[in-house]
Design an enzyme around this catalytic site. Sequence first.
Site, PDB file in Angstrom:
ATOM      1  N   THR A   1     -18.078  -9.368  35.646  1.00 25.40           N
ATOM      2  CA  THR A   1     -17.579 -10.063  36.839  1.00 25.40           C
ATOM      3  C   THR A   1     -18.694 -10.980  37.318  1.00 25.40           C
ATOM      4  OG1 THR A   1     -16.306  -8.104  37.431  1.00 25.40           O
ATOM      5  CG2 THR A   1     -16.620  -9.762  39.148  1.00 25.40           C
TER       6      THR A   1
ATOM      7  N   LYS B   1      -9.760 -12.277  39.192  1.00 27.31           N
ATOM      8  CA  LYS B   1     -10.472 -11.025  39.499  1.00 27.31           C
ATOM      9  C   LYS B   1     -10.918 -10.977  40.974  1.00 27.31           C
ATOM     10  CE  LYS B   1     -13.284  -7.439  39.006  1.00 27.31           C
ATOM     11  NZ  LYS B   1     -12.957  -6.099  38.608  1.00 27.31           N
TER      12      LYS B   1
ATOM     13  N   LYS C   1     -20.232  -6.649  45.933  1.00 23.94           N
ATOM     14  CA  LYS C   1     -20.526  -7.751  44.998  1.00 23.94           C
ATOM     15  C   LYS C   1     -19.301  -8.662  44.847  1.00 23.94           C
ATOM     16  CE  LYS C   1     -20.987  -8.746  40.118  1.00 23.94           C
ATOM     17  NZ  LYS C   1     -21.063  -8.291  38.744  1.00 23.94           N
TER      18      LYS C   1
HETATM   19  P1  NAD Z   1     -24.397  -1.611  34.394  1.00 23.22           P
HETATM   20  O1  NAD Z   1     -25.523  -2.010  35.271  1.00 23.22           O
HETATM   21  O2  NAD Z   1     -24.147  -0.160  34.147  1.00 23.22           O
HETATM   22  O3  NAD Z   1     -24.553  -2.335  32.955  1.00 23.22           O
HETATM   23  C1  NAD Z   1     -25.106  -3.606  32.765  1.00 23.22           C
HETATM   24  C2  NAD Z   1     -26.011  -3.520  31.547  1.00 23.22           C
HETATM   25  O4  NAD Z   1     -26.530  -4.822  31.268  1.00 23.22           O
HETATM   26  C3  NAD Z   1     -27.216  -2.594  31.766  1.00 23.22           C
HETATM   27  O5  NAD Z   1     -27.244  -1.595  30.766  1.00 23.22           O
HETATM   28  C4  NAD Z   1     -28.421  -3.535  31.655  1.00 23.22           C
HETATM   29  O6  NAD Z   1     -29.554  -2.938  31.061  1.00 23.22           O
HETATM   30  C5  NAD Z   1     -27.844  -4.641  30.796  1.00 23.22           C
HETATM   31  N1  NAD Z   1     -28.578  -5.896  30.893  1.00 23.22           N
HETATM   32  C6  NAD Z   1     -29.112  -6.469  32.000  1.00 23.22           C
HETATM   33  N2  NAD Z   1     -29.725  -7.623  31.663  1.00 23.22           N
HETATM   34  C7  NAD Z   1     -29.564  -7.780  30.339  1.00 23.22           C
HETATM   35  C8  NAD Z   1     -29.971  -8.766  29.407  1.00 23.22           C
HETATM   36  N3  NAD Z   1     -30.649  -9.864  29.790  1.00 23.22           N
HETATM   37  N4  NAD Z   1     -29.649  -8.590  28.084  1.00 23.22           N
HETATM   38  C9  NAD Z   1     -28.963  -7.492  27.699  1.00 23.22           C
HETATM   39  N5  NAD Z   1     -28.541  -6.513  28.525  1.00 23.22           N
HETATM   40  C10 NAD Z   1     -28.850  -6.667  29.824  1.00 23.22           C
HETATM   41  O7  NAD Z   1     -23.093  -2.300  34.999  1.00 23.22           O
HETATM   42  P2  NAD Z   1     -21.556  -1.948  34.675  1.00 23.22           P
HETATM   43  O8  NAD Z   1     -21.037  -0.992  35.687  1.00 23.22           O
HETATM   44  O9  NAD Z   1     -21.432  -1.634  33.210  1.00 23.22           O
HETATM   45  O10 NAD Z   1     -20.868  -3.347  35.010  1.00 23.22           O
HETATM   46  C11 NAD Z   1     -20.936  -4.447  34.104  1.00 23.22           C
HETATM   47  C12 NAD Z   1     -20.076  -5.577  34.653  1.00 23.22           C
HETATM   48  O11 NAD Z   1     -18.738  -5.110  34.798  1.00 23.22           O
HETATM   49  C13 NAD Z   1     -20.500  -6.086  36.029  1.00 23.22           C
HETATM   50  O12 NAD Z   1     -20.348  -7.482  36.062  1.00 23.22           O
HETATM   51  C14 NAD Z   1     -19.536  -5.406  36.980  1.00 23.22           C
HETATM   52  O13 NAD Z   1     -19.319  -6.134  38.162  1.00 23.22           O
HETATM   53  C15 NAD Z   1     -18.291  -5.338  36.125  1.00 23.22           C
HETATM   54  N6  NAD Z   1     -17.353  -4.262  36.491  1.00 23.22           N
HETATM   55  C16 NAD Z   1     -17.810  -3.003  36.698  1.00 23.22           C
HETATM   56  C17 NAD Z   1     -16.913  -1.995  37.041  1.00 23.22           C
HETATM   57  C18 NAD Z   1     -17.377  -0.578  37.280  1.00 23.22           C
HETATM   58  O14 NAD Z   1     -16.585   0.219  37.803  1.00 23.22           O
HETATM   59  N7  NAD Z   1     -18.608  -0.214  36.913  1.00 23.22           N
HETATM   60  C19 NAD Z   1     -15.553  -2.299  37.155  1.00 23.22           C
HETATM   61  C20 NAD Z   1     -15.105  -3.594  36.891  1.00 23.22           C
HETATM   62  C21 NAD Z   1     -16.036  -4.580  36.560  1.00 23.22           C
END
Ligand code: NAD
Length: 289
Positions: free
Chosen positions: A86, A161, A236
């Site tokens: 997102t 979204k 966010k």
């Molecule tokens: P998270 O923080 O658990 O995962 C993000 C991952 O990206 C981490 O493991 C981090 O180490 C990695 N990362 C950061 N910088 C990086 C880089 N430069 N290169 C490679 N990897 C890198 O977050 P999440 O909960 O998995 O969410 C991911 C996305 O999905 C977000 O945009 C969030 O808004 C969206 N989202 C999350 C949910 C939820 O319930 N968690 C629901 C819908 C959407």
Amino acid sequence: MKIGFIGLGNMGAPMAANLVAARHGVTGFDVSARPESLTIAATAAEAARDADVVITMLPNGDILRSVAAEVIPTMQKGAVLLDCSTVDVQSARDVAAQADAAGLMAVDAPVSGGIGGASAGTLTFMAGGPQEAFAKVNPLFDIMGQKAVHCGEAGAGQAAKICNNMILGITMIGTCEAFALADKLGLDRQKMFDVVSTSSGYSWSMNAYCPAPGIGPQSPADNDYQPGFAAELMLKDLRLSQQAAEVADADTPMGQLAQALYAQFVEQEDGKGRDFSAMLPRFETRKRG
Ligand code: NAD
């Protein structure tokens, strides 16, 4: 398909695992996470190099931009860069333009469904980008999710979204404040649910994700408000919606108020790390004014 998967956090790791289970060749990369279910590359560029599709699942638009700048030059012509994070609409559009200029295709496809949906393979994808690219990645949506809607050109998925989640934030606050008012009026919560869930006040927040413990279907309220969908992620998304509203000159007073309430809840109260439906115990303890 050969897939590069960058960003293996709470959402990315189970999504990638579902692709592996469906016998796709997946090479992953993350700056910190190293799930054992995948082959892990040393860099994002290496994970992306020979891939037909590169999927990103990253925290925000700035990180997406930096990862895209690294992987786009290494990807093979005709491959698809599929961002499921997102992020703000402008980042999605800019990354799509860069991909296009390099002979690649880009799809922005943020998800609804949370960590549970990512594990179960039941996410909903809302996608923006060319029809040809959508058709190419659609089989992957079928594995990671249960529904994918092609919403339009680049950025349309992110637009869908943040509009959806603006409605969700607003209705959750409305549902929680109504429960807290009902309590003070001496109305039984089960009766409140029975009426509202079958009357014109019904919504997904009430019917499918009821914020009152022990009422309605199982939800994070029944698990001490462990997320689920964390309040800081709702904040966010509300911020992204208001940023987009600024740029588009759209009047969104309820979205603005929802953003302010979630900001207060997460940054000044005890909302961080709790489900976004924990607005109900917050309202319970408050008085008017
Ligand atoms: P998270 O923080 O658990 O995962 C993000 C991952 O990206 C981490 O493991 C981090 O180490 C990695 N990362 C950061 N910088 C990086 C880089 N430069 N290169 C490679 N990897 C890198 O977050 P999440 O909960 O998995 O969410 C991911 C996305 O999905 C977000 O945009 C969030 O808004 C969206 N989202 C999350 C949910 C939820 O319930 N968690 C629901 C819908 C959407």
